[in-house]
Design an enzyme around this catalytic site. Sequence first.
Site, PDB file in Angstrom:
ATOM      1  N   ASP A 102       1.049  -1.512   0.279  1.00 26.07           N
ATOM      2  CA  ASP A 102      -0.048   0.285   0.033  1.00 26.07           C
ATOM      3  C   ASP A 102       0.646   1.247  -0.003  1.00 26.07           C
ATOM      4  O   ASP A 102       1.927   1.348   0.266  1.00 26.07           O
ATOM      5  CB  ASP A 102      -0.715  -0.271   1.341  1.00 26.07           C
ATOM      6  N   GLU A 120      -9.735  -2.364   5.302  1.00 28.93           N
ATOM      7  CA  GLU A 120     -10.484  -1.654   6.761  1.00 28.93           C
ATOM      8  C   GLU A 120     -11.380  -2.707   7.446  1.00 28.93           C
ATOM      9  O   GLU A 120     -11.987  -3.188   5.754  1.00 28.93           O
ATOM     10  CB  GLU A 120     -10.279  -0.333   6.486  1.00 28.93           C
ATOM     11  N   HIS A 129      -6.748  -4.654   9.625  1.00 29.80           N
ATOM     12  CA  HIS A 129      -6.725  -4.641   8.884  1.00 29.80           C
ATOM     13  C   HIS A 129      -5.254  -5.089   8.279  1.00 29.80           C
ATOM     14  O   HIS A 129      -4.470  -5.904   9.104  1.00 29.80           O
ATOM     15  CB  HIS A 129      -6.674  -3.099   8.050  1.00 29.80           C
ATOM     16  N   ASN A 150      -7.300  -2.898  14.090  1.00 31.51           N
ATOM     17  CA  ASN A 150      -8.967  -3.531  13.577  1.00 31.51           C
ATOM     18  C   ASN A 150      -8.919  -5.044  12.820  1.00 31.51           C
ATOM     19  O   ASN A 150      -9.780  -4.988  12.589  1.00 31.51           O
ATOM     20  CB  ASN A 150      -9.577  -2.147  13.202  1.00 31.51           C
TER      21      ASN A 150
END
Length: 253
Positions: free
Chosen positions: A74, A150, A145, A143
């Site tokens: 990313d 996400e 990811h 979380n």
Amino acid sequence: MKNQIRGMRIIVTDTYKDMSKKAATIVASQVNLKPNSILGLATGGTPVGMYKELVEMYNNDEVDFSEVKTFNLDEYYPIERTNDQSYFYYMNDNLFKHVNVLEENINIPNGKAEDIEKESYEYDKNIYNSGGIDLQVLGIGTNGHIGFNEPDIAFESGTHKVKLDSETIEANARFFESIDDVPTEAISMGMKTIMQSKKIVLLANGEGKAKIIEKMLFGEISPNVPASILQLHPHVIVILDREAAKYIEEKIN
Ligand code: F6R
């Protein structure tokens, strides 16, 4: 076999350094077995130690990256490559300027792409045309990811533009002067792109990751915890330090 949940093998190490060494050894072995390997790479705090170890192995002639091709997971959007917060900068700083990966073999999503759909399509096409990722390195967000996929991500997604979760923005604020400086968007490899990797090595250290590691390995497979889909991948190695393994050590032994 112990420490094995479906296609996932779990290795618990004593320290962050041990985790990093184990991961570097796996990456180097991949390259030694197949010199023209396609590597998928991650950024963030977790793999910094692994890159250090790889640089050391390179300096000791234990690994040669001259035929390797890399694809990063990313990049923030929008961001200039020269910005010291860009993942382009990070990769250069932590790995590329120290080893012999050829510049033309380095791929990182373009944080300044004007046509993001085209950039994303071509990124996936380039991975596909290279023969697919042999070994993908992943970290994990608190979380759940992976990449910047996400919670509630579509499992079938390819590379695309994403909006960062408030939890991710808060977690990454530690790298910026103020939370307001953290970009709110990014371009990320999608879940489909990641799942198509032939092998995956996921790293996590520190107590802050312990809960999500338990969910990823033992929770239900759900887009709510994107990393849970790795339970369906046939070849994942999860390397944890003791703190990140806090809630699972008893279950895997
Ligand atoms: C980084 C990436 C992210 C990180 C994750 C964990 O390229 O794709 O998924 O791996 O946010 O970040 P750290 O390692 O900083 O805890």
